[in-house]
Design a protein around this motif. Structure first.
Motif, PDB file in Angstrom:
ATOM      1  N   ASP C  78       0.833  -1.211   0.000  1.00 26.44           N
ATOM      2  CA  ASP C  78       0.000   0.000   0.000  1.00 26.44           C
ATOM      3  C   ASP C  78       0.863   1.255   0.000  1.00 26.44           C
ATOM      4  O   ASP C  78       0.487   2.279  -0.566  1.00 26.44           O
ATOM      5  N   TYR C  81       2.433   1.691  -3.613  1.00 23.19           N
ATOM      6  CA  TYR C  81       1.452   2.064  -4.637  1.00 23.19           C
ATOM      7  C   TYR C  81       0.629   3.297  -4.252  1.00 23.19           C
ATOM      8  O   TYR C  81      -0.271   3.692  -4.987  1.00 23.19           O
ATOM      9  N   GLU C  86       4.155   7.322  -4.970  1.00 26.11           N
ATOM     10  CA  GLU C  86       4.551   7.125  -6.372  1.00 26.11           C
ATOM     11  C   GLU C  86       4.951   8.438  -7.021  1.00 26.11           C
ATOM     12  O   GLU C  86       5.896   8.495  -7.799  1.00 26.11           O
ATOM     13  N   LEU C  97       9.213  -2.133  -4.088  1.00 30.07           N
ATOM     14  CA  LEU C  97       8.761  -3.126  -5.079  1.00 30.07           C
ATOM     15  C   LEU C  97       9.890  -4.052  -5.533  1.00 30.07           C
ATOM     16  O   LEU C  97       9.640  -5.058  -6.187  1.00 30.07           O
ATOM     17  N   SER C 101       8.253 -10.512  -2.363  1.00 30.58           N
ATOM     18  CA  SER C 101       7.318 -10.840  -3.440  1.00 30.58           C
ATOM     19  C   SER C 101       6.041 -10.051  -3.206  1.00 30.58           C
ATOM     20  O   SER C 101       5.841  -9.476  -2.140  1.00 30.58           O
ATOM     21  N   ALA C 102       5.176 -10.063  -4.209  1.00 26.75           N
ATOM     22  CA  ALA C 102       3.916  -9.306  -4.089  1.00 26.75           C
ATOM     23  C   ALA C 102       3.132  -9.751  -2.857  1.00 26.75           C
ATOM     24  O   ALA C 102       2.565  -8.928  -2.136  1.00 26.75           O
ATOM     25  N   GLN C 103       3.087 -11.059  -2.614  1.00 23.51           N
ATOM     26  CA  GLN C 103       2.341 -11.558  -1.461  1.00 23.51           C
ATOM     27  C   GLN C 103       2.925 -11.027  -0.155  1.00 23.51           C
ATOM     28  O   GLN C 103       2.196 -10.599   0.745  1.00 23.51           O
ATOM     29  N   ILE C 104       4.255 -11.079  -0.074  1.00 27.33           N
ATOM     30  CA  ILE C 104       4.894 -10.645   1.172  1.00 27.33           C
ATOM     31  C   ILE C 104       4.734  -9.140   1.345  1.00 27.33           C
ATOM     32  O   ILE C 104       4.488  -8.652   2.444  1.00 27.33           O
ATOM     33  N   ARG C 105       4.806  -8.389   0.259  1.00 28.66           N
ATOM     34  CA  ARG C 105       4.614  -6.932   0.366  1.00 28.66           C
ATOM     35  C   ARG C 105       3.189  -6.588   0.789  1.00 28.66           C
ATOM     36  O   ARG C 105       2.956  -5.560   1.402  1.00 28.66           O
ATOM     37  N   ASN C 106       2.247  -7.476   0.451  1.00 28.32           N
ATOM     38  CA  ASN C 106       0.864  -7.256   0.899  1.00 28.32           C
ATOM     39  C   ASN C 106       0.710  -7.471   2.398  1.00 28.32           C
ATOM     40  O   ASN C 106      -0.239  -6.994   3.008  1.00 28.32           O
ATOM     41  N   MET C 107       1.595  -8.257   2.974  1.00 26.27           N
ATOM     42  CA  MET C 107       1.503  -8.570   4.399  1.00 26.27           C
ATOM     43  C   MET C 107       2.405  -7.676   5.232  1.00 26.27           C
ATOM     44  O   MET C 107       2.023  -7.226   6.309  1.00 26.27           O
ATOM     45  N   ARG C 332      13.892  -0.781 -14.569  1.00 37.23           N
ATOM     46  CA  ARG C 332      13.064  -1.898 -15.021  1.00 37.23           C
ATOM     47  C   ARG C 332      12.408  -2.593 -13.828  1.00 37.23           C
ATOM     48  O   ARG C 332      12.889  -2.486 -12.703  1.00 37.23           O
ATOM     49  N   PRO C 333      11.323  -3.336 -14.096  1.00 39.75           N
ATOM     50  CA  PRO C 333      10.671  -4.067 -12.995  1.00 39.75           C
ATOM     51  C   PRO C 333      11.689  -4.957 -12.278  1.00 39.75           C
ATOM     52  O   PRO C 333      12.549  -5.560 -12.926  1.00 39.75           O
ATOM     53  N   GLY C 334      11.589  -4.999 -10.956  1.00 43.15           N
ATOM     54  CA  GLY C 334      12.526  -5.809 -10.193  1.00 43.15           C
ATOM     55  C   GLY C 334      13.853  -5.121  -9.974  1.00 43.15           C
ATOM     56  O   GLY C 334      14.801  -5.739  -9.520  1.00 43.15           O
TER      57      GLY C 334
END
Lengths: 161, 745, 339
Positions: C78, C81, C86, C97, C101-107, C332-334
């Protein structure tokens, strides 16, 4: 507080309500697999290093192996068993079959839940970003090409329900 | 009138729906009343003895049922051979909890059984241990002086030792126009299937067990359990309905099976034992291997001298071998060859076949050395392979059963765009990246062994095929159904493939790329026998019009028997069931190659691999941006699942070349990166453009289906092709795998 | 995992009181690290204090001085993003970012990110000596496998590195950590939050037991024009940095007015050398100047058998990332290297 004291928690899992009496050291993953019998959510490492245990909690993809179930009292959880709409597969599920996006199938539930979560997040705009944002899900069989193709197809098809 | 063949069609996996909905169940997912959970305790020393193992505090914890150690384990079989499984190398099989001796770090030394997983895991930490430690040796390079020839045993049948020297290598090499010599090394690798090893034992009373096991061989596990625990084979049923990857790790029964069965029998309860990820590093692995290659060629590019030696590690108790050095001789027709394989016993667990065992190791050295020679000769690497193209296997003197490798080179090169390659290293660039093209050859055995299968037709005209074989993600379920479908002339929907149950007809362990040839042939034979049976019964019906017909003229389609040369005959199999009162018709058959003729030709799968890498010159970062693999593997039953097999193999190749390695710390004699964050396998972001071409290859020698198998071949050529591409990009030859990017700084 | 008890708290006061109840009481938020450490006995707790319900910690707000306050319980995703982040602090967004991982960043939460432990193999393997886990037992990494270990600021007691990406950006941005404890509130400049191992490698940071992070303040200057985060690792994503670099510049008519460079993956804390940033001031943003700055940053760096490469790698990464910061769209991404 006695450390063997259990806690009563309520979880809504795939729209069904569960009341559980559990010890605090039980992970959400083990609750799903061992207490409720929803074994579709997989244990691939139990360390948060593979993504096989990915579920959606209140719509967000998270790792159930790093989540203590007591911490999710009152949460709405969607597991792989709740992704399809009855008999009708979610477009991601169908795309996985069409693109042969799995072999052994063990990482698949996590990949699919992660893809569904990613589409809801709506941050990936192209193939490179999909690959990056799906990289939290390892696949040892090497089905990456199929997985990314499946997600691309659903994203471009505009079907991210 | 005849159904279109399903062989050759890209049928989606028949079990797909079960896998995408989470319904597919794996070994550790079966529920049972009063299920107990076992958690394994592992040695933290590498060599020595357990002086004290005090389980009193742990056992006193609420919910702990029993703790098994070497001191109180129930008695099991006495003799070594009773522990030997189908894949046991020569030596003495490791026996869990046998005594207080520690042979390797991570050795299982106790099993805690509790009524919850959490309590079993916690209690495992409360066991008090004291050891007497001894000096150990775990480093291959510093023990090279102990290298010796491997012992021979049953395993040598599928893994023949290197052929005898031919000609005079030394002399030929010394006088070669060009020479290339190199030392190669790759570290230990662990299979790490996503599913961790698990066994759920259902105690069915009177020493009767139903066992859900993670294995590549249900009969193998059944045999092991029956022998070790003195049970009757028929009282041990092993089921492996879905297997979450194995890659060789399930070729031998792993210790969780022993532990779960032991506890179940002793406690007369249902028991589950699941290993954790760190414990997935406490059994078989791809062995650390050192290789030495010396190749010489004449001025026209003809290879005339080949020396290839490998020194691999093994345990102190078994001589694990793999075919590392035999490949160059089967691929290139050099007159003077010297091929050697040696082992160094170390204080580690026995290595174990891991996807493309030996082949992916040996071909790395062979194809990098070939590449080096091509540069030295200033001949295009593809052209160099074609100059040395063998029409006959020089090392055995035998014909190939088929070999379309030339087409592999040409079709893959065309698809890849090899002609755009500028030969000079460091001559191709894209932005701030050096671009490299590399290619290599892949080779693997096309084996076939004994299997049985059963075909049962019920009165509704549907057929069930039964085999004990597993489907570890290979597509076996789908492929076997396709084979049956074509043989029986029935649509896929009318066929059920029942599998992965030791009570079903015998199938060997699923590995070595031989399952389709082996079990597929058995399925084909069983279906043909069923047709014969139907035909025989139909002939008894005077009105069938078949009375004088020969079986060879019969065509089976959609539940009818037709005759090739007669439009009048159309006989419904329903009439057979009407006559026999609806009784099912069953045939069980064995299938194996003809031992008199099978060895007369050499049977191989080939591939050509082309790879593009981008190397960030400043930072060393390597990306495999494109790769094309062309495979000649006989008949492809299902191009969709076969392509996935090859793609998976290619990703394994990327992983072996650039990422994965188990790090052994010789201070402790143990592996340090025993988790998926530090044992790196590629993530989606590492995988770019991958393409597969299946080259047409007819082979009526290998088996009636003409299939050769695609499980390993995808891996074999990738590591050398990547290594060669990195050389082309950077001018640096890095012979040790994995190639970490800092090696290019 | 030991048999700890568990309590949920709904305000900071209660959290502090519960944590102070016993030295072995520990706070949990996202749980992405501590739950794993508990599970495998790397750390132990008597009581886990779940601070997630504390509403006041879960927000992003604009501050009067033009800065932004990141709630300690706001998730990494959160935060990354968030439109304000941003737009005004894209360096922070990119660094977050690049992590996990996306999951871990969500937690994972912002406070938790600062509190994560090292990823040293020996710290996690409870059968090997480790001064961080078991003070006085020794450091296995110095003579062991030390590819991922420190080249700067390490001591003979510990060569572990701090694994965060987010914190590298926070260090570069001169963030401030707001802390609440039994003795009231206090603030720590980001540079003073994490510690070097020295004689006390078991202490990762200067938070005192019983204190909680309430928020992290970002100053008004976000370097949204010229910034870049570069992360170099053994695979393209979902792995920890061997070397990472956060670079940010304020440019004025082709010269550097203000420079920030922070390194990750090389030390026990995000590594910044102000002297190097001062060196760049009023200079042109050239490869030569960035190389000079890199030399200053890496002054005194030393490695071991398996991580010596990090010194040269860091040098090159600093140069590349500073050049990338001139063209932020080259990221670049990552957080992979630019093309």
């Amino acid at each position: 507080m006695d450390s063997t004291q259990t806690h009563g928690i309520n979880l809504s899992i795939n729209s069904s309500d569960y009341h559980l009496q559990i010890l605090p050291w039980v992970t959400l993953l083990d609750v799903l697999r061992e207490r409720i019998g929803l074994t579709g959510t997989k244990k691939g490492c139990d360390h948060g290093q593979c993504g096989a245990c990915t579920v959606l909690v209140d719509g967000k993809r998270i790792l159930s192996c790093l989540t203590l179930a007591v911490m999710k009292d009152g949460a709405a959880i969607t597991t792989i068993e709740g992704i399809a709409n009855g008999e009708k597969l979610h477009p991601i599920q169908q795309a996985f079959i069409d693109h042969d996006a799995f072999q052994c199938g063990y990482c698949t539930p996590g990949q699919i839940c992660s893809a569904v979560g990613m589409l809801q997040e709506a941050k990936a705009r192209n193939r490179e970003e999909i690959k990056e944002l799906m990289s939290g899900n390892l696949c040892r069989c090497g089905a990456s090409r199929g997985i990314v193709n499946a997600v691309m197809q659903v994203m471009e098809g505009g079907s991210n329900e | 009138m005849t159904k279109l063949p399903s062989i050759g069609k890209p049928i989606s996996r028949l079990e797909g729906r079960l896998k995408v909905t989470g319904i597919a169940k794996y070994a550790g997912e079966y529920q049972a009343p009063g299920l107990l959970y076992g958690y394994v305790v592992n040695s933290t020393i590498t060599k020595g003895t357990i002086k004290i193992i005090d389980t009193a505090d742990a056992k006193a914890l609420e919910g702990v049922i029993e703790i098994f150690t070497h001191e109180n384990r129930p008695s099991t079989a006495w003799f070594d051979f009773q522990y030997a499984d189908m894949d046991a190398p020569p030596g003495t099989v490791f026996k869990p909890l046998k005594d207080n001796e520690i042979k390797y770090n991570g050795q299982p030394i106790a099993l805690v059984v509790a009524d919850t997983f959490e309590m079993a895991r916690y209690a495992a930490t409360q066991i008090k241990l004291a050891y007497v430690e001894e000096k150990f040796e775990t480093d291959l390079e510093s023990n090279i002086d102990k290298a010796r020839k491997p012992k021979k045993g049953m395993a040598s049948m599928l893994k023949p030792p290197p052929p005898k020297p031919a000609g005079d290598f030394e002399k030929a090499y010394e006088s070669s126009f060009v020479q290339s010599s190199g030392e190669f090394k790759h570290g230990t690798e662990h299979h790490n299937p996503m599913e961790m090893f698990a066994t759920t034992v259902i105690y069915e009373g009177k020493n009767r067990l139903k066992i859900y096991d993670k294995t590549q061989g249900t009969v193998n596990s059944q045999m092991y359990v029956a022998n070790v625990f003195g049970l009757k084979m028929k009282n041990v049923q092993v089921i492996a309905p879905f297997v979450g990857g194995a890659f060789g790790s399930g070729l031998r029964p792993q210790y969780q099976l022993f532990m779960a069965v032991m506890a179940s029998l002793a406690l007369k309860r249902n028991v589950r034992v699941t290993l954790d990820r760190a414990q997935m590093f406490t059994f078989g692995h791809r062995p650390t291997t050192l290789q030495y290659a010396k190749f010489g060629a004449d001025e026209k590019g003809k290879l005339n001298a080949v020396y290839h030696k490998a020194i691999g590690e093994t345990s102190q108790f078994e001589d694990y071998t793999e075919i590392v050095v035999n490949w160059a001789g089967m691929l290139y027709p050099a007159e003077n060859t010297l091929l050697e394989h040696r082992l160094v016993p170390l204080d580690v667990y026995s290595p174990l076949d891991m996807r493309a065992p030996g082949g992916s190791t040996g071909m790395h050295a062979v194809e990098v050395t070939m590449d080096d020679l091509a540069y030295k000769l200033n001949i295009d690497p593809v052209e160099f392979r074609l100059i040395n193209y063998a029409e006959k296997d020089k090392s055995s003197g035998k014909e190939y059963s088929s070999k379309e490798l030339r087409k592999c080179y040409l079709q893959a090169a065309a698809k890849f765009g090899w002609e755009k390659r500028s030969p000079e290293p460091r001559s191709m660039k894209r932005g701030n990246k050096l671009v490299g093209y590399g290619m290599a050859t892949g080779i693997w055995d096309a084996n076939r062994i004994l299997a049985r299968a059963q075909a049962i037709m019920t009165s509704d005209g549907k057929v069930e095929i039964k085999s004990a074989v597993t489907d570890i993600g290979t597509g076996t379920i789908t492929i076997m159904t396709q084979i049956a479908s074509d043989e029986l002339g029935l649509p896929l929907e009318d066929i059920t493939f029942s599998f992965a149950d030791s009570s079903m007809p015998f199938a060997p362990i699923q590995g070595g790329s031989f399952t389709t040839a082996t079990v597929g042939s058995a399925v084909q034979v069983a279906c043909r026998a069923l047709n014969k049976e139907l035909f025989k019964k139909a002939k008894r019906d005077k009105d069938s019009g078949l009375a004088d017909a020969a079986f060879e003229d019969a065509v089976f389609s959609d539940g009818f028997i037709f005759l090739k040369n007669s439009a009048e005959v159309k006989y419904s199999v329903q009439e057979i069931f009407a006559a026999n009162g609806g009784k099912e018709i069953k045939t069980t058959n064995s299938s194996m190659p003809n031992p008199l003729t099978y060895g007369k030709k050499i049977k191989l799968v080939h591939s050509a691999v082309f790879v593009e890498v981008e190397v960030d010159e400043e930072l060393g970062i390597i990306e495999v941006t494109r790769a094309v693999t062309a495979v000649a593997a006989g008949k492809i039953i299902n191009p969709k699942t076969a392509e996935s097999q090859i793609l998976g193999g290619m990703i394994w190749g990327i992983s072996k070349a650039l990422h994965e390695e188990t790090i052994l710390d010789n201070q402790f004699g143990k592996y340090m990166n025993t988790n998926l964050a530090e044992y790196h396998i590629p993530v989606h972001a590492d995988i770019h453009d991958l393409d597969v071409v299946f080259v047409e290859e007819e082979d009526d020698f290998v088996n009636d289906l003409g299939v050769k198998g695609v499980g390993e071949i995808g891996v074999v050529g990738m590591p050398p092709a990547i290594t060669n591409a990195i050389f082309h990009a950077t001018g640096k030859r890095i012979n040790n795998l994995p190639i970490h990017f800092d090696k290019l700084l | 995992m030991n048999n700890f008890s568990y309590i949920k708290v709904s305000d900071a006061k209660q959290a502090i009181a519960e944590l102070n109840g016993d030295i072995r009481n520990k706070a949990v938020a996202g749980g992405t690290n501590i739950n794993d450490l508990l599970k495998y006995f790397v750390t132990k707790a008597d009581k886990l204090v779940d601070i997630n319900p504390i509403q006041e910690f879960n927000s992003i707000i604009r501050l009067d001085d033009g800065g932004v306050r990141l709630g300690a319980l706001h998730t990494n995703a959160d935060t990354a993003y968030d439109p304000i982040i941003e737009e005004r602090y894209p360096l922070l967004s990119k660094a977050i970012l690049a992590g996990a991982s996306a999951q871990i960043r969500n937690m994972a939460t912002n406070g938790g990110n600062l509190m994560q432990r090292t990823r040293c193999y020996y710290f996690y393997d409870i059968s090997t000596p480790c001064n961080k886990r078991d003070p006085g037992s020794g450091c296995s990494a110095i003579s062991g496998y030390n590819r991922i270990h420190a080249i700067l600021g390490q001591s003979e007691n510990c060569i572990a590195v701090f694994p965060s990406d987010m914190c590298v950006a926070l260090a570069a941005l001169n963030a401030q950590v707001n802390i609440s404890g039994p003795n009231g509130e206090r603030k720590l400049p980001f540079a003073n939050f994490h510690r070097l191992p020295s004689e006390t490698p078991h202490l990762d940071n200067n938070l005192i037991h019983g204190e909680v992070i309430t928020s992290i303040d970002l100053p008004a200057e976000g370097f949204a024009e010229n910034y870049s985060y570069l992360k170099l690792r053994d695979r393209s994503s979902y792995s920890f940095a061997l070397v990472s670099v956060a670079s940010a510049f304020e440019l004025e008519q082709g010269t550097i007015k203000n420079a920030r460079i922070a390194l990750g993956g090389v030390a026990h804390k995000p590594w910044r050398v102000l002297e190097a940033e001062d060196f760049l001031k009023q200079k042109e943003p050239t490869r030569e100047n960035f190389s000079q700055a890199a030399k200053i940053i890496l002054n005194g760096a030393f490695g071991y058998e398996h991580n010596n490469f990090k010194i040269e790698l860091a040098h090159r990464a600093i140069i590349r990332n500073c050049l990338m910061a001139l063209y932020p769209e080259s990221q670049r991404p990552g957080a992979k290297p630019s093309r």
